[in-house]
Scaffold this motif. Structure first.
Motif, PDB file in Angstrom:
ATOM      1  N   PHE A  38       0.830  -1.198   0.000  1.00  0.00           N
ATOM      2  CA  PHE A  38       0.000   0.000   0.000  1.00  0.00           C
ATOM      3  C   PHE A  38       0.864   1.246   0.000  1.00  0.00           C
ATOM      4  CE2 PHE A  38      -3.108  -2.747   2.378  1.00  0.00           C
ATOM      5  CZ  PHE A  38      -4.186  -2.591   1.519  1.00  0.00           C
ATOM      6  N   ARG A  39       0.363   2.298  -0.619  1.00  0.00           N
ATOM      7  CA  ARG A  39       0.871   3.658  -0.391  1.00  0.00           C
ATOM      8  C   ARG A  39      -0.172   4.358   0.460  1.00  0.00           C
ATOM      9  NH1 ARG A  39      -0.513   8.407  -2.211  1.00  0.00           N
ATOM     10  NH2 ARG A  39      -1.811   7.510  -3.856  1.00  0.00           N
ATOM     11  N   PHE A  80      -6.663   5.594   4.686  1.00  0.00           N
ATOM     12  CA  PHE A  80      -6.927   5.041   3.353  1.00  0.00           C
ATOM     13  C   PHE A  80      -5.589   4.824   2.652  1.00  0.00           C
ATOM     14  CE2 PHE A  80     -11.011   7.320   3.992  1.00  0.00           C
ATOM     15  CZ  PHE A  80     -11.868   6.244   3.816  1.00  0.00           C
ATOM     16  N   GLY A  81      -5.440   3.634   2.087  1.00  0.00           N
ATOM     17  CA  GLY A  81      -4.241   3.315   1.337  1.00  0.00           C
ATOM     18  C   GLY A  81      -4.591   2.791  -0.036  1.00  0.00           C
ATOM     19  N   ASP A  82      -3.731   3.070  -1.006  1.00  0.00           N
ATOM     20  CA  ASP A  82      -3.932   2.610  -2.376  1.00  0.00           C
ATOM     21  C   ASP A  82      -2.902   1.524  -2.703  1.00  0.00           C
ATOM     22  OD1 ASP A  82      -5.992   4.537  -2.977  1.00  0.00           O
ATOM     23  OD2 ASP A  82      -4.407   6.049  -3.000  1.00  0.00           O
ATOM     24  N   LEU A 107       3.303   0.346   3.154  1.00  0.00           N
ATOM     25  CA  LEU A 107       3.151  -0.786   4.053  1.00  0.00           C
ATOM     26  C   LEU A 107       2.991  -2.052   3.217  1.00  0.00           C
ATOM     27  CD1 LEU A 107       2.588  -2.118   6.850  1.00  0.00           C
ATOM     28  CD2 LEU A 107       0.154  -1.655   6.416  1.00  0.00           C
ATOM     29  N   LYS A 108       3.774  -3.080   3.561  1.00  0.00           N
ATOM     30  CA  LYS A 108       3.635  -4.381   2.906  1.00  0.00           C
ATOM     31  C   LYS A 108       2.868  -5.318   3.824  1.00  0.00           C
ATOM     32  CE  LYS A 108       7.274  -7.071   2.353  1.00  0.00           C
ATOM     33  NZ  LYS A 108       8.536  -7.580   1.792  1.00  0.00           N
ATOM     34  N   LEU A 367      -0.413  12.128   3.123  1.00  0.00           N
ATOM     35  CA  LEU A 367       0.967  11.869   2.699  1.00  0.00           C
ATOM     36  C   LEU A 367       1.063  11.743   1.193  1.00  0.00           C
ATOM     37  CD1 LEU A 367       2.239   9.198   5.280  1.00  0.00           C
ATOM     38  CD2 LEU A 367       2.463  11.684   5.377  1.00  0.00           C
ATOM     39  N   ALA A 368       0.000  12.085   0.496  1.00  0.00           N
ATOM     40  CA  ALA A 368      -0.086  11.844  -0.944  1.00  0.00           C
ATOM     41  C   ALA A 368       1.120  12.380  -1.697  1.00  0.00           C
ATOM     42  CB  ALA A 368      -1.379  12.431  -1.501  1.00  0.00           C
TER      43      ALA A 368
END
Length: 370
Positions: A38-39, A80-82, A107-108, A367-368
């Motif tokens: 995720f980012r 929220f993560g992409d 995050l992995k 943090l985008a």
């Protein structure tokens, strides 16, 4: 193909949460089967996150995202993560998920139990906590998700879930025989969310304990029957069966409550703590001993009682009512302050730890582009 991904994170001193620093490590690539990266896009920061830090060792919150560095941890946040990389079947790059993250660029996770609504992280170090903390909700399949309301939802969702199940737990226990609930740190969002939910039980008097500068704000909300300063506790009748709902984590306030009510205190419930040393006071209290409220336990009970969908429907309905109340354009309960980058996150944590934030203010950090 890249052989590594640079990951920047905000590391926090476990014994001094206002002390933080940036750290950058390399994440090895390519991914193993089932792994997802995720980012992190955006997340909320509230005193709830300080509770995670305060109980980080005893409740294993520090274990969620280990740093491998003694004395330093990563405060978990709801965000929220992409998906930017995926080797997991059923999880595509570009999908958006809601869940628990470290304050980090990436995050992995290791996906398991992949279903249309989301999946869980199978990482071994995360299995000490309740499953709710390891679940990632797919936004495209989430009835509560609305792109235009993501930031209010970020703030409200984890806090209000605690509020909802806390009020439900107390009602489920017939309030332990209490006629009134005394709530400390009553200006915290989880506290007044709980008071809002307790409004469904008109036989229970909701009493706010707060600092003088927050009294007018709490009276304006209308979800408390009485609003008192901490120094006004003695004005309450000492013989009324009372339940203490502790959001402050202050041994001094607890001592005052216990001394004033004595045998009329029927239950002492610890919900949160803005005090990072809250778990290490060393005080041994007499009965009723302070009992930590663990929301996932009540969630699991109600899922068994009502079914998973029945629980979610009740929670969503209550959350929708709460969101409408706090977003009333004529008298909003909450104003969101937006921050950008790791420095903003560190600043908000320091403000929260020092108790300097306005109770109407909610913090969302992006943090985008960090």
């Amino acid at each position: 193909m890249r052989d590594a991904l640079s990951v920047t994170s905000l590391r926090t001193r476990k014994d001094a949460v206002a002390t933080s620093r940036l750290d950058t490590v390399s994440m090895p690539l390519p991914l193993q089967a089932g792994e997802v990266v995720f980012r992190l896009d955006c997340f909320a920061l509230t005193t709830n996150n300080l509770t995670y830090a305060a109980f980080g060792d005893s409740m294993h919150y520090w274990d969620l995202f280990p740093t491998g560095e003694a004395g330093w941890g990563q405060i978990p946040v709801w965000g929220f993560g992409d998906v930017v990389l995926s080797s997991a079947e059923g999880i595509a790059v570009g999908e958006r998920f809601y869940g628990f993250f470290p304050i980090a660029s990436h995050l992995k996770v290791r996906a398991t139990r992949v279903k249309p609504h989301g999946f869980s992280d199978a990482a071994e170090h995360r299995q000490l906590l309740a499953p709710v903390y390891n679940h990632y909700q797919r936004c495209s399949a989430d009835p509560a998700h609305q792109p235009g309301l993501e930031h209010p939802l970020l703030v409200v969702r984890p806090l209000f879930t605690t509020s909802f199940v806390c009020a439900d737990f107390l009602a489920d226990q017939a309030f332990f025989g209490a006629q009134q609930v005394v709530i400390s740190s009553a200006s915290s969002k989880t506290a007044y969310g709980t008071a809002h939910c307790l409004g469904a039980h008109p036989g229970i008097t909701r009493i706010a304990l707060t600092s003088p500068r927050h009294q007018d704000f709490l009276r304006s909300l209308g979800c408390y029957d009485r609003v008192l300063g901490y120094d006004e506790l003695a004005s309450l009748p000492a013989t009324t069966p009372t339940l203490y709902l502790d959001f402050a984590g202050s041994p001094d306030v607890r001592a005052q409550v216990r001394e004033h009510f004595g045998p009329a205190l029927v239950y002492d419930c610890v919900v949160g703590s803005a005090n990072p040393s809250g778990e290490a006071t060393g005080v041994r209290w007499p009965d009723p001993r302070p009992t930590f409220f663990f929301a996932p336990t009540q969630i699991q009970k109600r899922r068994a009682d009502w079914g998973a969908e029945g629980f979610e429907q009740r929670l969503r309905a209550a959350q929708t009512r709460f969101l409408r109340t706090i977003s009333d354009p004529h008298q909003p309960w909450m104003q969101i302050r937006h921050g950008q980058g790791f420095a903003a996150a560190s600043e908000v944590i320091t403000e929260l730890q020092a108790g300097r934030t306005d109770p109407r203010t909610a913090h969302v950090v992006s943090l985008a582009d960090a």
